[in-house]
Design an enzyme around this catalytic site. Structure first.
Site, PDB file in Angstrom:
ATOM      1  N   ARG A 165       0.827  -1.214   0.000  1.00 37.92           N
ATOM      2  CA  ARG A 165       0.000   0.000   0.000  1.00 37.92           C
ATOM      3  C   ARG A 165       0.859   1.260   0.000  1.00 37.92           C
ATOM      4  O   ARG A 165       0.392   2.329  -0.424  1.00 37.92           O
ATOM      5  CB  ARG A 165      -0.994  -0.047   1.163  1.00 37.92           C
ATOM      6  CG  ARG A 165      -2.049  -1.130   0.950  1.00 37.92           C
ATOM      7  CD  ARG A 165      -2.985  -1.241   2.138  1.00 37.92           C
ATOM      8  NE  ARG A 165      -2.331  -1.706   3.340  1.00 37.92           N
ATOM      9  CZ  ARG A 165      -2.133  -2.988   3.681  1.00 37.92           C
ATOM     10  NH1 ARG A 165      -2.544  -3.935   2.866  1.00 37.92           N
ATOM     11  NH2 ARG A 165      -1.532  -3.309   4.800  1.00 37.92           N
TER      12      ARG A 165
ATOM     13  N   GLU B 164       4.967 -10.639  14.896  1.00 44.52           N
ATOM     14  CA  GLU B 164       4.398 -11.258  16.099  1.00 44.52           C
ATOM     15  C   GLU B 164       4.639 -12.768  16.056  1.00 44.52           C
ATOM     16  O   GLU B 164       5.024 -13.385  17.042  1.00 44.52           O
ATOM     17  CB  GLU B 164       2.905 -10.949  16.165  1.00 44.52           C
ATOM     18  CG  GLU B 164       2.362 -11.088  17.558  1.00 44.52           C
ATOM     19  CD  GLU B 164       0.916 -10.638  17.623  1.00 44.52           C
ATOM     20  OE1 GLU B 164       0.435 -10.017  16.665  1.00 44.52           O
ATOM     21  OE2 GLU B 164       0.285 -10.943  18.648  1.00 44.52           O
TER      22      GLU B 164
HETATM   23  P1  AMP Z   1       4.618  -2.955  11.647  1.00 45.14           P
HETATM   24  O1  AMP Z   1       5.878  -3.500  11.076  1.00 45.14           O
HETATM   25  O2  AMP Z   1       4.113  -3.742  12.810  1.00 45.14           O
HETATM   26  O3  AMP Z   1       4.719  -1.479  11.954  1.00 45.14           O
HETATM   27  O4  AMP Z   1       3.488  -3.129  10.555  1.00 45.14           O
HETATM   28  C1  AMP Z   1       3.382  -2.217   9.522  1.00 45.14           C
HETATM   29  C2  AMP Z   1       3.068  -2.879   8.221  1.00 45.14           C
HETATM   30  O5  AMP Z   1       2.023  -3.837   8.340  1.00 45.14           O
HETATM   31  C3  AMP Z   1       2.576  -1.832   7.251  1.00 45.14           C
HETATM   32  O6  AMP Z   1       3.127  -2.120   5.969  1.00 45.14           O
HETATM   33  C4  AMP Z   1       1.075  -1.977   7.273  1.00 45.14           C
HETATM   34  O7  AMP Z   1       0.539  -1.907   5.982  1.00 45.14           O
HETATM   35  C5  AMP Z   1       0.800  -3.343   7.884  1.00 45.14           C
HETATM   36  N1  AMP Z   1      -0.103  -3.298   9.042  1.00 45.14           N
HETATM   37  C6  AMP Z   1       0.226  -3.634  10.316  1.00 45.14           C
HETATM   38  N2  AMP Z   1      -0.832  -3.548  11.129  1.00 45.14           N
HETATM   39  C7  AMP Z   1      -1.854  -3.117  10.368  1.00 45.14           C
HETATM   40  C8  AMP Z   1      -3.234  -2.820  10.634  1.00 45.14           C
HETATM   41  N3  AMP Z   1      -3.771  -2.939  11.854  1.00 45.14           N
HETATM   42  N4  AMP Z   1      -4.010  -2.396   9.614  1.00 45.14           N
HETATM   43  C9  AMP Z   1      -3.469  -2.269   8.370  1.00 45.14           C
HETATM   44  N5  AMP Z   1      -2.197  -2.539   8.059  1.00 45.14           N
HETATM   45  C10 AMP Z   1      -1.393  -2.963   9.039  1.00 45.14           C
END
Ligand code: AMP
Length: 183
Positions: free
Chosen positions: A71, A108
């Site tokens: 995205r 996770e």
């Molecule tokens: P993180 O590495 O945990 O910060 O996760 C970020 C990545 O995962 C981004 O590329 C987001 O598009 C996706 N992502 C993680 N959690 C969500 C969520 N609750 N809703 C949408 N996209 C998420």
């Protein structure tokens, strides 16, 4: 509605809040997925988001834009077009055809690997990194490391939504993080 906040002020925060759909238990139980497709599909709202990102960094504040799969690509292409710079993809492992630099980080459950073409930047190029959602910050942190490994200088990181309860900013303490809506 009302009371939405973010680094771009209340108006853009409210606009984002009004164009995001919460999808429970996607892609797995316990996750509240922030679906931004309604924002991307609304021409006026999408343009406001892109303009707000450009205004924050300044049209001369970066030399190239990185979008994080998938995205982030939507945002990065629009910001690049709006400012006349190029766009570079950071992709999941195995998608880029030439020599890459790569970074792995914890999810996770398990691990993820991101890749960037090793020759993506000229030395010292100022790179703006874009993604839709900042959650735990692992994806963004790995991407910023990759940008630097490939010779770029991180000019900033912008996301549309930050899930502050997941403390992504704590992984990015020495970085400039810009979120249009902080939840
Ligand atoms: P993180 O590495 O945990 O910060 O996760 C970020 C990545 O995962 C981004 O590329 C987001 O598009 C996706 N992502 C993680 N959690 C969500 C969520 N609750 N809703 C949408 N996209 C998420």
């Amino acid at each position: 509605m009302g009371g939405a906040t973010g680094d771009g002020g209340a108006v853009i925060a409210e606009l984002v809040a009004g164009h995001v759909l919460d999808v429970p238990d996607f892609p797995q139980p316990g996750v509240m997925f922030k679906d931004l497709t309604p924002l991307f599909a609304d021409g006026e709202a999408f343009r406001s988001v892109v303009d707000s990102i450009v205004d924050h960094h300044g049209p001369d504040g970066f030399d190239t834009v990185v979008g994080i799969e998938a995205r982030g690509f939507v945002l990065a292409a629009a910001v690049a077009y709006a400012t006349g710079v190029g766009v570079v993809p950071v992709r999941k492992a195995g998608k880029l055809p030439r020599e890459t630099v790569e970074a792995s980080y914890r999810l996770e459950y398990g691990e993820a690997t991101l890749q960037l073409h090793a020759d993506a930047f000229t030395a010292g190029e100022r790179v703006l990194v874009l993604d839709d959602v900042l959650a735990t910050g692992g994806t963004a942190e790995a991407t910023l490391r990759l940008v630097e490994e490939a010779g770029g200088v991180v000019a900033g990181l912008s996301v549309v939504i930050e899930l502050s309860f997941l403390k992504g900013r704590e992984k990015l303490t020495d970085r400039s993080v810009h979120a249009l809506l902080t939840l």
